[in-house]
Scaffold this active site. Structure first.
Site, mmCIF file in Angstrom:
data_model
loop_
_atom_site.group_PDB
_atom_site.id
_atom_site.type_symbol
_atom_site.label_atom_id
_atom_site.label_comp_id
_atom_site.label_asym_id
_atom_site.label_seq_id
_atom_site.Cartn_x
_atom_site.Cartn_y
_atom_site.Cartn_z
ATOM 1 N N GLY A 162 0.860 -1.183 0.000
ATOM 2 C CA GLY A 162 0.000 0.000 0.000
ATOM 3 C C GLY A 162 0.895 1.231 0.000
ATOM 4 N NE ARG A 163 -2.113 5.839 2.404
ATOM 5 C CZ ARG A 163 -3.419 5.566 2.462
ATOM 6 N NH1 ARG A 163 -4.168 5.787 1.408
ATOM 7 N NH2 ARG A 163 -3.955 5.080 3.555
ATOM 8 N NE ARG A 184 -6.141 -6.869 0.510
ATOM 9 C CZ ARG A 184 -7.023 -5.982 0.939
ATOM 10 N NH1 ARG A 184 -8.220 -6.354 1.269
ATOM 11 N NH2 ARG A 184 -6.716 -4.708 1.049
ATOM 12 C CB THR A 244 7.226 -0.303 10.795
ATOM 13 O OG1 THR A 244 7.047 -0.520 9.391
ATOM 14 C CG2 THR A 244 8.700 -0.238 11.118
ATOM 15 N NE ARG A 246 -2.006 -1.093 14.649
ATOM 16 C CZ ARG A 246 -1.585 0.124 14.291
ATOM 17 N NH1 ARG A 246 -0.304 0.349 14.047
ATOM 18 N NH2 ARG A 246 -2.445 1.119 14.198
ATOM 19 C CD GLU A 275 2.607 -1.806 20.160
ATOM 20 O OE1 GLU A 275 2.072 -0.693 20.307
ATOM 21 O OE2 GLU A 275 3.077 -2.181 19.094
ATOM 22 C CG HIS A 296 3.524 1.703 18.028
ATOM 23 N ND1 HIS A 296 2.396 0.927 18.091
ATOM 24 C CD2 HIS A 296 3.385 2.434 16.890
ATOM 25 C CE1 HIS A 296 1.601 1.181 17.073
ATOM 26 N NE2 HIS A 296 2.188 2.106 16.316
#
Ligand code: DGY
Length: 334
Positions: A162-163, A184, A244, A246, A275, A296
Site C-alpha cells: 500500500g502507501r 492482495r 513497523t 502491527r 503493547e 512503536h
C-alpha cells in the site's frame, strides 16, 4: 445571528499544543492535558456524553463500548492511521461514522522501516551499546570486528504494497535492494516499472527467496499471524524481518523460536502483539544482537502528529457541516 452549538469532542490522549488549541477554538473540546490513559469507565462516560470521540491506537473501541454509546455520539474521529482498535462494523450498526488519518504518516513510517532494515544487519544498536555501556572496552578499529551483513545487492520482500509499502520500496531501491512484493492486488504497471518490482502472488514462495522481509500490511482478521510459524520457517537462515505495521501480524512466539534457533538471522520490531508489554525473550535476543526493538515510534514526528491532528479536525468539521468526511472508514474493512 444564531451561533451554532459547538460539538462536544472528547479527546482521549494529549495531542500537540497546536492541535489542542485549534480544537478548543472550534469545538467544546475535553482534552487530556496530563496524558493519563483513559480507563474503561471514563470511556463509557465519554461515549454517553460526547458527540465525537477522538481515540488513539491505545484505546480499545470495541463492540461492548460502542453498544453503551448514547444517541448523541455521531462520530469516532480516530487520531490514527490504523483502525484495528475500533470495531467499525459495530459503529456502523449504531449509525456512528468512523474516520482515520491516512497518508500523513507514510514517509515517516517508511523512514523508520528503512532505519530498522539497516540497523539489524549492520549491528547499529550493538555498536552504539558498546560505547555507551562499556566505553573503556573499545580497543580501536580492527578488520574483523563488528562485521555485519551488506544491504546493497540483496532482495527485499515487502508484505503489503500500500502507501507505506510503496514508500519503503522507493527507499530500499535507492539502497540497492531489488524489490519483491506480495499484496492482495498487484500495483499499477507504472509503479512496478518505477520500482523494477517483482510481484509474487504466493507469499510462501516470496518468503523463501528474499533476504529481508518488511511487514507493511494493515492488521485485519485476515492478516492476524500472517507470518505464522509455518511461513517463518520458509525464510532463509541468513534473512531478516522488519515489522513497523502491527505486532499481531507476526506470530511472536514462533519468531522468537526461529531467532533463538538461528532459522532467521535477525528482526527489527517497532510493534508488538501485546503493547505496551514486550515479551522478555525479545530483550534477551536484543542483548545477543539478534533484534533491534523500538517502542512503536515509527510515525513519531512532531510534523506527522500535527498533520494527524489537522486531519481529525477536518473530519469533524466536514461531518458537522453536513458532508461526508474525507477519511471515512467504511464498515467491512476491519
Ligand atoms: C497509527 O496511527 O496507526 C500508527 O500505528 C501510529 O504510529
Amino acid at each position: 445571528m444564531t451561533s451554532k452549538k459547538k460539538p462536544k469532542v472528547y479527546i482521549t490522549r494529549k495531542l500537540p499544543d497546536a492541535v489542542e488549541t485549534r480544537m478548543r477554538e472550534l469545538f467544546d473540546a475535553e482534552l487530556n492535558i496530563d496524558d493519563t490513559p483513559r480507563t474503561l469507565p471514563e470511556l463509557v462516560a465519554a461515549v454517553q456524553t460526547a458527540d465525537v470521540l477522538v481515540p488513539t491506537v491505545t484505546d480499545r473501541i470495541d463492540q461492548a463500548l460502542i453498544e453503551q454509546a448514547g444517541p448523541q455520539l455521531k462520530l469516532i474521529a480516530s487520531f490514527s492511521n490504523g483502525f484495528d482498535h475500533i470495531d467499525v462494523d459495530a459503529a456502523a450498526r449504531r449509525g456512528i461514522t468512523v474516520t482515520n488519518t491516512p497518508n500523513v504518516l507514510t514517509e515517516d513510517t517508511a523512514d523508520m522501516t528503512m532505519a530498522l532494515i539497516l540497523a539489524v544487519p549492520r549491528r547499529l544498536a550493538e555498536g552504539s551499546r558498546i560505547l555507551t555501556d562499556n566505553p573503556g572496552e573499545w580497543a580501536g578499529w580492527s578488520p574483523i570486528w563488528m562485521l555485519g551483513r551488506r544491504i546493497w545487492g540483496k532482495r527485499i520482500g515487502i508484505v503489503g504494497m500500500g502507501r507505506i509499502g510503496t514508500a519503503v520500496a522507493r527507499r530500499a531501491k535507492a539502497f540497492g535492494l531489488s524489490i519483491h512484493y506480495h499484496n492482495r492486488k498487484r500495483v499499477s504497471p507504472a509503479t512496478e516499472d518505477e520500482l523494477e518490482a517483482t510481484y509474487w502472488d504466493s507469499l510462501d514462495q516470496m518468503l523463501a527467496r528474499v533476504d529481508i522481509v518488511s511487514v507493511n500490511c494493515p492488521s485485519t482478521p485476515a492478516t492476524y499471524h500472517l507470518l505464522s510459524a509455518r511461513r517463518l520457517a520458509l525464510m532463509q537462515p541468513t534473512s531478516y524481518i522488519v515489522n513497523t505495521a502491527r505486532g499481531g501480524i507476526i506470530d511472536e512466539a514462533a519468531l522468537i523460536q526461529c531467532l533463538r534457533e538461528g532459522k532467521i538471522a535477525g528482526a527489527g520490531l517497532d510493534v508488538f502483539e501485546n503493547e505496551p508489554l514486550v515479551n522478555p525473550k525479545f530483550l534477551k535476543l536484543s542483548k545477543e544482537g539478534k533484534v533491534v526493538l523500538l517502542p512503536h515510534m515509527s510515525s513519531a514526528t512532531i510534523e506527522g502528529r500535527i498533520d494527524m491532528g489537522d486531519k481529525v479536525i477536518i473530519n469533524i468539521r466536514t461531518y458537522f457541516d453536513g458532508h461526508r468526511p474525507p477519511n471515512r472508514v467504511l464498515p467491512g474493512r476491519s
